[in-house]
Design a protein around this motif. Structure first.
Motif, PDB file in Angstrom:
ATOM      1  N   ALA A  44      -6.532  -5.086   3.762  1.00  0.00           N
ATOM      2  CA  ALA A  44      -5.927  -3.628   2.755  1.00  0.00           C
ATOM      3  C   ALA A  44      -4.052  -3.931   3.118  1.00  0.00           C
ATOM      4  CB  ALA A  44      -5.990  -2.251   2.949  1.00  0.00           C
TER       5      ALA A  44
ATOM      6  N   LEU B  34      -0.771  -2.123   1.925  1.00  0.00           N
ATOM      7  CA  LEU B  34       0.108  -0.598   0.851  1.00  0.00           C
ATOM      8  C   LEU B  34       0.959  -0.893   0.516  1.00  0.00           C
ATOM      9  CD1 LEU B  34       0.197   2.536   0.676  1.00  0.00           C
ATOM     10  CD2 LEU B  34       1.306   2.415   2.862  1.00  0.00           C
TER      11      LEU B  34
ATOM     12  N   THR C 130       1.567   3.795  -6.030  1.00  0.00           N
ATOM     13  CA  THR C 130       1.291   3.127  -4.506  1.00  0.00           C
ATOM     14  C   THR C 130      -0.322   2.505  -5.183  1.00  0.00           C
ATOM     15  OG1 THR C 130       1.641   4.935  -3.451  1.00  0.00           O
ATOM     16  CG2 THR C 130       1.102   3.604  -2.399  1.00  0.00           C
ATOM     17  N   THR C 131       0.163   1.225  -4.785  1.00  0.00           N
ATOM     18  CA  THR C 131      -1.049  -0.199  -4.622  1.00  0.00           C
ATOM     19  C   THR C 131      -1.519  -0.213  -3.301  1.00  0.00           C
ATOM     20  OG1 THR C 131       0.088  -1.651  -5.598  1.00  0.00           O
ATOM     21  CG2 THR C 131      -0.904  -0.441  -6.798  1.00  0.00           C
ATOM     22  N   VAL C 132      -2.930  -0.285  -3.577  1.00  0.00           N
ATOM     23  CA  VAL C 132      -3.087  -1.379  -1.689  1.00  0.00           C
ATOM     24  C   VAL C 132      -4.542  -2.330  -3.144  1.00  0.00           C
ATOM     25  CG1 VAL C 132      -5.217  -1.400  -0.525  1.00  0.00           C
ATOM     26  CG2 VAL C 132      -4.145   0.743  -0.809  1.00  0.00           C
TER      27      VAL C 132
ATOM     28  N   VAL D  54      -3.556   4.260  -5.935  1.00  0.00           N
ATOM     29  CA  VAL D  54      -4.314   4.715  -4.966  1.00  0.00           C
ATOM     30  C   VAL D  54      -3.022   5.729  -4.925  1.00  0.00           C
ATOM     31  CG1 VAL D  54      -5.944   3.061  -3.336  1.00  0.00           C
ATOM     32  CG2 VAL D  54      -3.192   3.993  -3.391  1.00  0.00           C
TER      33      VAL D  54
ATOM     34  N   GLU E  71      -4.115   8.606   1.591  1.00  0.00           N
ATOM     35  CA  GLU E  71      -5.241   8.709   0.890  1.00  0.00           C
ATOM     36  C   GLU E  71      -6.027   6.475   1.306  1.00  0.00           C
ATOM     37  OE1 GLU E  71      -7.474   8.046  -3.403  1.00  0.00           O
ATOM     38  OE2 GLU E  71      -5.802   9.252  -3.427  1.00  0.00           O
ATOM     39  N   ALA E  72      -4.980   5.732   0.858  1.00  0.00           N
ATOM     40  CA  ALA E  72      -5.060   4.310   1.479  1.00  0.00           C
ATOM     41  C   ALA E  72      -5.126   4.182   2.682  1.00  0.00           C
ATOM     42  CB  ALA E  72      -3.892   3.974   1.036  1.00  0.00           C
ATOM     43  N   ARG E  73      -4.925   5.069   3.825  1.00  0.00           N
ATOM     44  CA  ARG E  73      -5.261   5.178   5.355  1.00  0.00           C
ATOM     45  C   ARG E  73      -6.056   5.687   5.128  1.00  0.00           C
ATOM     46  NH1 ARG E  73       0.256   5.761   5.185  1.00  0.00           N
ATOM     47  NH2 ARG E  73       1.599   4.395   5.812  1.00  0.00           N
TER      48      ARG E  73
ATOM     49  N   ILE F 247      -5.158  -2.164   7.663  1.00  0.00           N
ATOM     50  CA  ILE F 247      -4.448  -1.309   6.581  1.00  0.00           C
ATOM     51  C   ILE F 247      -3.065  -2.039   7.040  1.00  0.00           C
ATOM     52  CG2 ILE F 247      -3.982   0.891   7.425  1.00  0.00           C
ATOM     53  CD1 ILE F 247      -3.898   1.314   3.803  1.00  0.00           C
TER      54      ILE F 247
END
Length: 109
Positions: free
Chosen positions: A39, A41, A50-52, A66, A71-73, A83
């Motif tokens: 992933a 970030l 924010t996108t992944v 995301v 939240e991504a983490r 990530i």
């Protein structure tokens, strides 16, 4: 009268929609059906949230919104994938190679 006064800036306004469950479902499906997924970030901008970006070992990739960096983490930790912050690491060469292959031979994809 105040004709020449400057307006106070309220803050950056995103023109993009917020992340939803369908975005996370798509990302999960990508991880479960590809090998070696990592992933990346991508930070929030004035245009997008924010996108992944998920990149598989063959360079295939997908990108979704995301809720934010935390939240991504959590998402990456839950699925046990690494990530990286794209501002620090950049994108891997395999992704650029994949894009080049798609450009040269679109009928294969």
């Amino acid at each position: 009268m105040g004709l020449f006064r400057r307006r106070k800036r309220v803050g950056a306004v995103s023109r993009d929609r917020a992340a939803d469950r369908a975005d996370l479902d798509h990302l999960e499906g990508f991880v479960r059906t590809r090998r070696g997924v990592e992933a990346y970030l991508e930070p929030r901008t004035t245009v997008t949230e924010t996108t992944v970006m998920l990149i598989a070992d063959d360079g295939e990739w997908t990108r979704r919104r995301v809720g934010g960096p935390e939240e991504a983490r959590r998402f990456a930790h839950r699925l046990a994938i690494p990530i990286y912050d794209v501002r620090l690491m950049g994108y891997p060469q395999r992704m650029r190679d994949y894009n080049e292959r798609r450009k040269r031979r679109p009928e294969l994809f």
